[in-house]
Design an enzyme around this catalytic site. Structure first.
Site, PDB file in Angstrom:
ATOM      1  N   ARG A   1      11.775  -2.083  11.709  1.00  0.00           N
ATOM      2  CA  ARG A   1      10.568  -1.522  12.316  1.00  0.00           C
ATOM      3  C   ARG A   1      10.205  -2.360  13.529  1.00  0.00           C
ATOM      4  NH1 ARG A   1       5.555  -0.221   8.343  1.00  0.00           N
ATOM      5  NH2 ARG A   1       4.414  -1.212  10.036  1.00  0.00           N
TER       6      ARG A   1
ATOM      7  N   ARG B   1      11.413  -7.014   5.260  1.00  0.00           N
ATOM      8  CA  ARG B   1      11.425  -5.613   5.698  1.00  0.00           C
ATOM      9  C   ARG B   1      11.969  -5.519   7.129  1.00  0.00           C
ATOM     10  NH1 ARG B   1       5.869  -2.370   5.345  1.00  0.00           N
ATOM     11  NH2 ARG B   1       5.420  -3.216   7.394  1.00  0.00           N
TER      12      ARG B   1
ATOM     13  N   ARG C   1      -0.471  -8.766  13.722  1.00  0.00           N
ATOM     14  CA  ARG C   1      -1.049  -7.765  12.816  1.00  0.00           C
ATOM     15  C   ARG C   1      -1.909  -8.416  11.733  1.00  0.00           C
ATOM     16  NH1 ARG C   1       4.307  -5.487  11.419  1.00  0.00           N
ATOM     17  NH2 ARG C   1       3.338  -4.597   9.568  1.00  0.00           N
TER      18      ARG C   1
ATOM     19  N   ARG D   1      -9.610   1.024   8.994  1.00  0.00           N
ATOM     20  CA  ARG D   1      -9.223  -0.330   9.363  1.00  0.00           C
ATOM     21  C   ARG D   1     -10.299  -1.036  10.158  1.00  0.00           C
ATOM     22  NH1 ARG D   1      -3.342   0.519   9.045  1.00  0.00           N
ATOM     23  NH2 ARG D   1      -2.249  -1.420   9.464  1.00  0.00           N
TER      24      ARG D   1
ATOM     25  N   LYS E   1       0.828  -1.217   0.000  1.00  0.00           N
ATOM     26  CA  LYS E   1       0.000   0.000   0.000  1.00  0.00           C
ATOM     27  C   LYS E   1       0.862   1.266   0.000  1.00  0.00           C
ATOM     28  CE  LYS E   1      -2.243  -0.921   3.843  1.00  0.00           C
ATOM     29  NZ  LYS E   1      -1.871  -2.249   4.350  1.00  0.00           N
TER      30      LYS E   1
END
Ligand code: ADP
Length: 190
Positions: free
Chosen positions: A134, A128, A145, A89, A14
């Protein structure tokens, strides 16, 4: 005005695609995840409030989100609409978005879903994690998640399908090919 929602699981691409869409169609890009990460980095009151929630992979409260979105929209002038990345969301957020846009005499134009299978998503997020570090990209939090997505966010698919606004785009391939498919889909509502 063109108000797009970019939809998809964490890791579906996204962020990458919404930057390109915003540039091409002169839209204000609003990424709620980026807003939170910047607030956390600057240790603002909001950042401190949401840090733990985000690091656990949970969703920030709906009340906070709508205020953040409203403020973010007001910061843009001279745009031809918005591309929302990471918002809404939950069903409640979607309903409040409809109200907020309604108060501006606007509405959601299109919900573009990036279709990526769960194995590929897990693979991308782990990659990632290794590259960017992160804090919510650990295996445990990623699974959380994805779980939150399936329970709280995926009901939005039906919500927007009922309004005839939901279109999905194949999300695997080169960034440029996916972008081309997205642009072709956007043309169908212009
Ligand atoms: P992802 O890579 O999981 O798509 P984002 O960068 O969009 O993540 O968001 C990171 C985190 O910020 C989410 O896991 C959640 O805790 C919080 N967040 C972002 N957008 C929202 C939202 N619309 N509602 C609730 N929480 C949100």
């Amino acid at each position: 005005m063109l108000n797009l929602i970019l939809f998809g699981t964490p890791g579906s691409g996204k962020g990458t695609q919404s930057v390109k869409i915003a540039e091409k169609y002169k839209l204000g890009h609003i990424s709620t995840g980026d807003i939170f990460r910047s607030e956390i980095k600057s240790k603002t009151e909001l950042g401190l409030k949401v840090q733990k929630i985000i690091e656990r992979g949970c969703l920030v409260s709906d009340e906070m989100l709508i205020e953040i979105l409203d403020n973010a929209m007001k910061k843009f002038s001279d745009v031809e609409g918005f591309v929302l990345d990471g918002f809404p969301r939950t069903i409640r957020q979607a309903e409040e978005l409809d109200e907020l846009l309604g108060s501006r005499n606007e509405c959601v134009s299109l919900v573009l879903a990036l279709d990526v299978n769960p194995d590929e998503v897990l693979h991308r997020l782990m990659k990632r994690a290794a590259q960017e570090g992160r804090k919510d990209d650990t295996e445990e939090v990623i699974k959380k998640r994805l779980n939150v997505y399936y329970h709280q966010t995926s009901p939005l698919i039906e919500y927007y399908q009922k309004q005839g606004k939901y279109k999905s785009v194949h999300g695997i391939g080169s960034v440029e090919d996916i972008f081309e498919n997205i642009c072709n889909t956007i043309q169908t509502v212009r």
